[in-house]
Design a protein around this motif. Structure first.
Motif, short mmCIF file in Angstrom:
data_model
loop_
_atom_site.label_atom_id
_atom_site.label_comp_id
_atom_site.label_asym_id
_atom_site.label_seq_id
_atom_site.Cartn_x
_atom_site.Cartn_y
_atom_site.Cartn_z
N PHE A 100 49.81 24.78 47.92
CA PHE A 100 50.24 25.20 49.24
C PHE A 100 49.97 24.04 50.22
N ARG A 101 51.15 23.50 50.89
CA ARG A 101 51.08 22.31 51.66
C ARG A 101 51.04 22.42 53.17
N HIS A 102 50.57 21.84 54.03
CA HIS A 102 50.56 21.73 55.37
C HIS A 102 50.90 20.27 55.82
N VAL A 103 51.90 20.31 56.81
CA VAL A 103 52.44 19.02 57.27
C VAL A 103 52.38 19.36 58.63
N VAL A 104 51.76 18.45 59.54
CA VAL A 104 51.89 18.45 61.08
C VAL A 104 52.00 17.14 61.60
N MET A 105 52.89 16.80 62.37
CA MET A 105 53.08 15.44 62.94
C MET A 105 52.73 15.56 64.57
N PHE A 106 52.19 14.50 65.06
CA PHE A 106 51.82 14.55 66.43
C PHE A 106 52.48 13.24 67.18
N GLY A 107 52.86 13.83 68.36
CA GLY A 107 53.32 12.80 69.30
C GLY A 107 52.47 12.69 70.38
N GLY A 130 55.99 2.54 62.79
CA GLY A 130 56.94 1.85 63.73
C GLY A 130 58.09 1.41 63.27
N VAL A 131 58.56 1.88 62.09
CA VAL A 131 59.88 1.44 61.41
C VAL A 131 61.16 1.88 62.21
N ASN A 132 61.01 3.17 62.53
CA ASN A 132 62.33 3.74 63.18
C ASN A 132 61.98 4.39 64.52
N PRO A 133 62.76 4.06 65.59
CA PRO A 133 62.58 4.57 66.87
C PRO A 133 62.46 6.12 66.72
N GLY A 134 61.93 6.82 67.73
CA GLY A 134 61.81 8.47 68.10
C GLY A 134 61.09 9.06 67.10
N ASN A 135 60.43 8.47 66.24
CA ASN A 135 59.42 9.15 65.27
C ASN A 135 58.29 9.57 65.79
N PHE A 136 57.61 10.63 65.43
CA PHE A 136 56.26 11.07 65.80
C PHE A 136 55.37 9.79 65.69
N ASP A 137 54.06 10.02 66.31
CA ASP A 137 53.03 8.96 66.16
C ASP A 137 52.17 8.93 65.05
N PHE A 138 51.76 10.16 64.38
CA PHE A 138 50.93 10.61 63.45
C PHE A 138 51.26 11.67 62.69
N VAL A 139 50.85 11.81 61.32
CA VAL A 139 51.04 12.83 60.39
C VAL A 139 49.98 13.06 59.64
N VAL A 140 49.67 14.35 59.24
CA VAL A 140 48.62 15.00 58.45
C VAL A 140 49.30 15.61 57.39
N VAL A 141 48.99 15.58 56.03
CA VAL A 141 49.28 16.38 55.13
C VAL A 141 48.28 16.66 54.07
N GLY A 142 48.07 18.07 54.02
CA GLY A 142 47.05 18.91 53.47
C GLY A 142 47.52 19.51 52.35
N ASP A 143 46.84 19.41 51.17
CA ASP A 143 47.32 20.26 50.08
C ASP A 143 46.10 21.14 49.66
N PHE A 144 46.50 22.57 49.36
CA PHE A 144 45.41 23.41 49.18
C PHE A 144 45.81 24.17 47.91
N ILE A 152 44.83 14.52 73.75
CA ILE A 152 45.86 13.32 73.75
C ILE A 152 47.34 13.75 73.21
N VAL A 153 47.49 15.14 72.87
CA VAL A 153 48.74 15.51 72.11
C VAL A 153 49.71 15.76 73.23
N ASP A 154 51.02 15.38 72.94
CA ASP A 154 52.00 15.67 73.96
C ASP A 154 53.02 16.52 73.32
N ARG A 155 53.24 16.34 71.73
CA ARG A 155 54.17 17.15 71.21
C ARG A 155 53.67 17.20 69.79
N ARG A 156 54.04 18.42 69.07
CA ARG A 156 53.54 18.79 67.88
C ARG A 156 54.62 19.59 66.82
#
Length: 99
Positions: A4-11, A48-62, A88-92
Motif C-alpha cells: 500500500f502506497r501513500h503519496v502526499v504533496m505540499f505547497g 525546481g525543474v518545472n514551474p507550478g509544482n508542489f514544493d515537497f513530497v512524501v512517498v510511504g510504502d506499507f 507552514i502548509v498552504d496546499r496539500r
C-alpha cells in the motif's frame, strides 16, 4: 509487488524557508525509527525543474492499508503534522493506492 502506497504533496506558505522544509524532512525521516509499520518513507524538496509544482513530497510504502492507517494515526506522526507541517502548509494533495 504488493502493499500500500501513500503519496502526499505540499505547497508551502509564502515565506517558508529551506531550513523549515529540511526540518520537516528530517522529522518525517525520523518516524521510521518509531513507527514499525513504515516499510519505506521517501521525502524530498521539489527540484525546481518545472514551474507550478508542489514544493515537497512524501512517498510511504506499507505492507497493507492497516499498516498505513497505523502510521497515519500514530501520535509521533500526528505531532510532526501538527507542529511542523500545519504551520507552514498552504496546499496539500494526497493519494493512497494498492501496489
Amino acid at each position: 509487488m504488493s502493499g500500500f502506497r501513500h503519496v502526499v504533496m505540499f505547497g508551502w506558505a509564502e515565506g517558508t524557508t529551506t531550513m523549515q522544509q529540511e526540518e520537516v524532512a528530517a522529522k518525517l525521516r525520523g518516524l521510521t525509527a518509531v513507527i514499525p509499520e513504515i516499510g519505506t518513507l521517501s521525502v524530498g524538496l521539489d527540484a525546481g525543474v518545472n514551474p507550478g509544482n508542489f514544493d515537497f513530497v512524501v512517498v510511504g510504502d506499507f505492507a497493507d492499508r492497516y499498516a498505513y492507517e497505523a502510521y497515519r494515526d500514530h501520535p509521533a506522526h500526528r505531532a510532526v503534522v501538527d507542529e511542523y507541517i500545519k504551520p507552514i502548509v498552504d496546499r496539500r494533495a494526497a493519494v493512497q493506492y494498492e501496489l
